[in-house]
Write a protein that holds these residues in place. Sequence first.
Motif, PDB file in Angstrom:
ATOM      1  N   GLU A  36      20.754  -0.064 -31.276  1.00 56.38           N
ATOM      2  CA  GLU A  36      19.923   1.256 -30.808  1.00 56.38           C
ATOM      3  C   GLU A  36      18.250   0.511 -30.821  1.00 56.38           C
ATOM      4  OE1 GLU A  36      22.314   5.233 -31.875  1.00 56.38           O
ATOM      5  OE2 GLU A  36      21.997   4.429 -33.868  1.00 56.38           O
ATOM      6  N   GLU A  39      17.984  -1.587 -28.671  1.00 52.56           N
ATOM      7  CA  GLU A  39      17.687  -0.678 -27.270  1.00 52.56           C
ATOM      8  C   GLU A  39      16.080  -0.241 -27.500  1.00 52.56           C
ATOM      9  OE1 GLU A  39      22.006   1.154 -26.159  1.00 52.56           O
ATOM     10  OE2 GLU A  39      20.720   2.038 -27.033  1.00 52.56           O
ATOM     11  N   ALA A 203      23.091  -4.069 -25.262  1.00 51.69           N
ATOM     12  CA  ALA A 203      22.317  -3.294 -25.307  1.00 51.69           C
ATOM     13  C   ALA A 203      21.244  -3.082 -23.727  1.00 51.69           C
ATOM     14  CB  ALA A 203      21.169  -3.747 -26.519  1.00 51.69           C
ATOM     15  N   ARG A 229      20.306   1.214 -17.555  1.00 55.37           N
ATOM     16  CA  ARG A 229      21.770   1.568 -17.987  1.00 55.37           C
ATOM     17  C   ARG A 229      21.554   2.902 -17.164  1.00 55.37           C
ATOM     18  NH1 ARG A 229      17.558   1.237 -22.735  1.00 55.37           N
ATOM     19  NH2 ARG A 229      18.048  -0.878 -23.576  1.00 55.37           N
TER      20      ARG A 229
END
Length: 539
Positions: A36, A39, A203, A229
């Motif tokens: 996370e 990302e 990611a 994504r």
Amino acid sequence: MSRPMRFTDLVNFFERMAHRTVANHKPSERTISKKEQLEALMDNYLEMEGTNNLYPLILLVCPDLDKQGRIYRIKHAKLAQLLSEGMLIQNRKDRDSARLHSYQTQEQEGQGNFSNVCFDILSKTPGRCALDGQGKKTIKDVNEFLDALGNAAKRKGGQGEEEQKALFKENMGMYTAKEWKWLCRIILREMKVGISEAVTLKALHPDATEFYGCNNNNMIKVCEELKDRNQRKSSSIVLDKAFVPMMCQRPKDMKDVEKMCAKGSIYIEKKMDGERLQIHKNGNAYKLYTRKSNDYTSLYKWIIDQIERKRLIKADKCILDAEIVGWWPGDEELHARYLPPTSLKTIGLMLGGNFKDANESGNMSISDISELSGERKEKCRLCLSVFDIVQVEDNSLQKQQLEKRLQTLDEVCKFEKHLFERTTQIVGNTVEDAFQAIYDIGAEEEGVVLKVPSSEYQVGGRNGAGWMKMKPDYITGANDTFDVVIMGGNYGQGAVRSGRVMQYIVGVIEKNKIAENPPKIFRSFCKVGTGLERQKHWE
């Protein structure tokens, strides 16, 4: 207009990831995974740079993903020399130069970690690099520096090394000590921040892992094709194009084996000790690729001719997954047997093959089959041991279960012993069945592979994909033992291992006609570094 992302921003991210432990974070922060946070970094980079291409960032975050890109030809010793040149240290006996060259053995701040030693030296000697907080280089600047470093490595003779020295002298004062610490890690590909290839790909995009494998680890194409994504994109293996084959998980302990066997019946395959090969058939044309995507079509041309002449593959188009091994049929004095993998290139060249497609050269190494000479050597042949099929005609079988794929394999292929074989396979139901298969392996077999019948073919898949490799050395008592003499050792790296011998060079006594007591000649045999608990090393 937003400013480009500075390298300092990325360094601060690395520092947080490297020191991210439960003890260092508040409870609310522990739930934020590294994926996370990565990302968020990626999104921030795209916004700051005003681009939709993450490739320049990924080159620095996870250098190992750049399989086909930069090659610096720089290891620790050479990097120590280049840093010394950059700091204008002329004498290797200088204290700081000696610290870099002896980072593993010398007791010092950061011992065992090259980048930490570099940081300690630069941070305590003002004037050699930019002051902390004054780093102004961007991600683009860093990539240009590293590109130049890689291009210099391609130069022949001493020209490339001189160019690399000039680059370090030019850039030494432009980066801070902490930035140089991470530049060292990027160049050495020793990031140590807990961000693996798998985490980076996940990611980047939900489909990046499969896309990366299907496109032969081409990270540039992954970044070009997967920019959103939220927009899913399927990918599949393409005929005549190398891909990353499905891999086997290595069990951490026997609990992993028990867990796999608990799922029900499993396939137990004998793993031949050869070279992984994928066979692409497109009409009368064939392509053979190794696990590392080397094109060995011309090297193993003999076996292609045999398959085509005998019509052993019925389909017009298909992709097979196999292991290629050497085979000697035997005679009255020596029994027939499979040959070691080191003999493969020798046999391929002997049977008329070449390295035309592989863009490399090779020589026949008679020592690989030294006990076979004259007519015996001429009888050596190649053999394919086929264990999977991933495409037939224009239909991909990746999403089919293994059980169904094997049925298709039997329909498509006509097998012939010691030329074009079907990998030996039995059905097991218990852990005991798996262990027994290990004890039953032959000299030509490397181990066994356990496979879940319902497993799909996952390109580049390994952990949790449904295939598990077991070798005798994984199991206490199943492997051979040797009496050896410790002759030397190599120091370990890192905070715990540094300054201690963690890998041992062992040898055997050379037998002489005249007995000597004590013996005078020892021959190095191998290096060992696993199997001992840490306390044993300390003792």
